[in-house]
Every structure is written in structure tokens, then in C-alpha cells.
Design a protein around this motif. Structure first.
Motif, PDB file in Angstrom:
ATOM      1  N   ALA A  28       4.143 -80.487  48.938  1.00 17.89           N
ATOM      2  CA  ALA A  28       4.564 -80.224  47.560  1.00 17.89           C
ATOM      3  C   ALA A  28       3.390 -80.291  46.607  1.00 17.89           C
ATOM      4  O   ALA A  28       3.113 -79.293  45.810  1.00 17.89           O
ATOM      5  CB  ALA A  28       5.743 -80.993  47.053  1.00 17.89           C
ATOM      6  N   LYS A  29       2.346 -81.314  46.687  1.00 17.76           N
ATOM      7  CA  LYS A  29       1.302 -81.407  45.992  1.00 17.76           C
ATOM      8  C   LYS A  29       0.445 -80.228  46.132  1.00 17.76           C
ATOM      9  O   LYS A  29      -0.417 -79.831  45.296  1.00 17.76           O
ATOM     10  CB  LYS A  29       0.454 -82.787  46.276  1.00 17.76           C
ATOM     11  CG  LYS A  29       1.441 -83.792  45.455  1.00 17.76           C
ATOM     12  CD  LYS A  29       0.691 -85.293  45.835  1.00 17.76           C
ATOM     13  CE  LYS A  29       1.284 -86.324  45.521  1.00 17.76           C
ATOM     14  NZ  LYS A  29       0.948 -87.804  46.013  1.00 17.76           N
ATOM     15  N   GLY A  30       0.238 -79.835  47.323  1.00 18.35           N
ATOM     16  CA  GLY A  30      -0.443 -78.503  47.743  1.00 18.35           C
ATOM     17  C   GLY A  30      -0.012 -77.283  47.175  1.00 18.35           C
ATOM     18  O   GLY A  30      -0.765 -76.221  47.245  1.00 18.35           O
ATOM     19  N   VAL A  31       1.005 -76.966  46.503  1.00 15.93           N
ATOM     20  CA  VAL A  31       1.523 -76.007  46.038  1.00 15.93           C
ATOM     21  C   VAL A  31       0.777 -75.549  44.657  1.00 15.93           C
ATOM     22  O   VAL A  31       0.758 -76.339  43.662  1.00 15.93           O
ATOM     23  CB  VAL A  31       3.070 -75.907  45.929  1.00 15.93           C
ATOM     24  CG1 VAL A  31       3.604 -74.598  45.207  1.00 15.93           C
ATOM     25  CG2 VAL A  31       3.554 -76.038  47.325  1.00 15.93           C
ATOM     26  N   ALA A  32       0.227 -74.337  44.510  1.00 17.54           N
ATOM     27  CA  ALA A  32      -0.345 -73.906  43.225  1.00 17.54           C
ATOM     28  C   ALA A  32       0.750 -74.013  42.063  1.00 17.54           C
ATOM     29  O   ALA A  32       1.894 -73.520  42.212  1.00 17.54           O
ATOM     30  CB  ALA A  32      -0.844 -72.592  43.350  1.00 17.54           C
ATOM     31  N   GLY A  33       0.142 -74.509  41.113  1.00 14.02           N
ATOM     32  CA  GLY A  33       1.245 -74.703  39.955  1.00 14.02           C
ATOM     33  C   GLY A  33       1.893 -76.056  39.599  1.00 14.02           C
ATOM     34  O   GLY A  33       2.337 -76.597  38.709  1.00 14.02           O
ATOM     35  N   VAL A  34       1.552 -76.872  40.783  1.00 14.15           N
ATOM     36  CA  VAL A  34       2.581 -78.159  40.667  1.00 14.15           C
ATOM     37  C   VAL A  34       1.347 -79.238  40.079  1.00 14.15           C
ATOM     38  O   VAL A  34       0.307 -79.391  40.562  1.00 14.15           O
ATOM     39  CB  VAL A  34       2.661 -78.765  42.126  1.00 14.15           C
ATOM     40  CG1 VAL A  34       3.464 -80.201  42.078  1.00 14.15           C
ATOM     41  CG2 VAL A  34       3.985 -77.702  42.727  1.00 14.15           C
ATOM     42  N   ALA A  36      11.978 -78.533  39.516  1.00 11.34           N
ATOM     43  CA  ALA A  36      10.733 -78.439  39.055  1.00 11.34           C
ATOM     44  C   ALA A  36      11.020 -78.128  37.595  1.00 11.34           C
ATOM     45  O   ALA A  36      11.823 -77.520  37.083  1.00 11.34           O
ATOM     46  CB  ALA A  36      10.145 -76.955  39.612  1.00 11.34           C
ATOM     47  N   LYS A  37      10.157 -78.849  36.592  1.00 12.40           N
ATOM     48  CA  LYS A  37      10.116 -78.678  35.058  1.00 12.40           C
ATOM     49  C   LYS A  37       8.859 -78.916  34.723  1.00 12.40           C
ATOM     50  O   LYS A  37       8.070 -79.861  34.763  1.00 12.40           O
ATOM     51  CB  LYS A  37      11.050 -79.625  34.676  1.00 12.40           C
ATOM     52  CG  LYS A  37      11.359 -79.418  33.020  1.00 12.40           C
ATOM     53  CD  LYS A  37      12.185 -80.366  32.610  1.00 12.40           C
ATOM     54  CE  LYS A  37      12.401 -80.154  31.032  1.00 12.40           C
ATOM     55  NZ  LYS A  37      13.555 -80.985  30.544  1.00 12.40           N
ATOM     56  N   GLY A  38       7.993 -77.859  34.102  1.00 13.02           N
ATOM     57  CA  GLY A  38       6.823 -77.836  33.618  1.00 13.02           C
ATOM     58  C   GLY A  38       5.826 -78.147  34.410  1.00 13.02           C
ATOM     59  O   GLY A  38       4.825 -79.016  33.983  1.00 13.02           O
ATOM     60  N   GLY A  39       6.082 -77.997  35.813  1.00 11.93           N
ATOM     61  CA  GLY A  39       4.749 -78.238  36.710  1.00 11.93           C
ATOM     62  C   GLY A  39       5.157 -79.553  37.541  1.00 11.93           C
ATOM     63  O   GLY A  39       4.312 -80.012  38.342  1.00 11.93           O
ATOM     64  N   ALA A  40       6.036 -80.353  37.001  1.00 11.58           N
ATOM     65  CA  ALA A  40       6.465 -81.368  37.598  1.00 11.58           C
ATOM     66  C   ALA A  40       7.625 -81.419  38.483  1.00 11.58           C
ATOM     67  O   ALA A  40       8.661 -80.697  38.017  1.00 11.58           O
ATOM     68  CB  ALA A  40       7.014 -82.662  36.542  1.00 11.58           C
ATOM     69  N   VAL A  41       7.304 -81.678  39.768  1.00  9.02           N
ATOM     70  CA  VAL A  41       8.227 -81.290  41.055  1.00  9.02           C
ATOM     71  C   VAL A  41       8.896 -82.790  41.228  1.00  9.02           C
ATOM     72  O   VAL A  41       8.388 -83.705  41.363  1.00  9.02           O
ATOM     73  CB  VAL A  41       7.710 -80.814  42.101  1.00  9.02           C
ATOM     74  CG1 VAL A  41       8.613 -80.396  43.058  1.00  9.02           C
ATOM     75  CG2 VAL A  41       7.087 -79.382  41.449  1.00  9.02           C
ATOM     76  N   THR A  42      10.380 -82.572  41.356  1.00 11.67           N
ATOM     77  CA  THR A  42      10.918 -83.952  41.842  1.00 11.67           C
ATOM     78  C   THR A  42      11.785 -83.544  43.143  1.00 11.67           C
ATOM     79  O   THR A  42      12.513 -82.459  43.287  1.00 11.67           O
ATOM     80  CB  THR A  42      12.173 -84.166  41.101  1.00 11.67           C
ATOM     81  OG1 THR A  42      11.518 -84.750  39.746  1.00 11.67           O
ATOM     82  CG2 THR A  42      12.781 -85.769  41.443  1.00 11.67           C
TER      83      THR A  42
END
Length: 115
Positions: free
Chosen positions: A97-103, A73-79
């Protein structure tokens, strides 16, 4: 005699003021240098926390094998990287992963590998 003492006293005061101003400027420069370091530390902590939240959500998802999935994770972008047994799990991991708050976004780089 008085004028010599006053001149000397004036010189001492001028030197004291100059030293004090220099010390304050140095402190301000030091504070400016430590502020980005503190901000970088806070960013790393936030990224690490978001990665853990995504990893926990993936682990709770029914029918998803997380043993070979890596989360960054980096700045709200998750890989998501790694491998899963079938295409359905790739899709499930991405939507979870898209459903997690902050993503803010998900880059799903998972691939299918028979285990």
C-alpha cells in the motif's frame, strides 16, 4: 414638467441599478455555496480512485490473500482493515500500500485470523 419627468426617470434608473446589483450579489453567493460541494465531490472521487489503486496493487501482490481486506482512502491516508492468515501478509499489505503513487500514509489495522 421636464423636471417631473426627469425625477421619475431618475427614480426608475435608480431602481433598475439596485435590482441589477442585488441579482449579481445573489449569483455570487450561489456560486460560493456550490464551490465547496464541487470540491467535496472531487475529493470523494479522488479518495475512491486511490482506494481502487491500492486495492488493485494488493490484488497483484504475490502471496497476499485480499479476500478479507478492506481499503479506505482519505486525502492520501490509507487505512487497511480486516484479517489475513499470518503476520507476513500484514507486513506485505502495508508495504504494498505504501508503494502506491498518491499514498501519503498507511494505517495498517489488519489482524491475524486463521481461516
Amino acid at each position: 414638467m421636464k423636471s417631473a419627468v426627469l425625477k421619475a426617470l431618475g427614480g426608475v434608473v435608480a431602481v433598475m441599478v439596485a435590482c441589477n446589483v442585488y441579482a449579481q450579489a445573489s449569483d455570487a453567493a450561489a456560486d460560493a455555496q456550490t464551490a465547496p460541494a464541487a470540491s467535496a465531490k472531487a475529493d470523494k472521487k479522488a479518495n475512491r480512485q486511490l482506494g481502487h489503486k491500492v486495492r488493485a496493487a494488493l490484488a497483484k501482490a504475490k502471496g497476499l490473500d485480499v479476500s478479507s481486506i478492506n481499503v479506505r482512502a482519505k486525502g492520501g491516508a490509507v487505512t487497511l482493515t480486516g484479517s489475513v492468515p499470518d503476520q507476513g501478509q500484514i507486513d506485505l499489505a502495508g508495504t504494498t500500500a505504501k508503494g502506491v503513487a498518491g499514498v501519503a500514509s498507511v494505517s495498517n489495522k489488519l489482524n491475524v485470523q486463521q481461516q
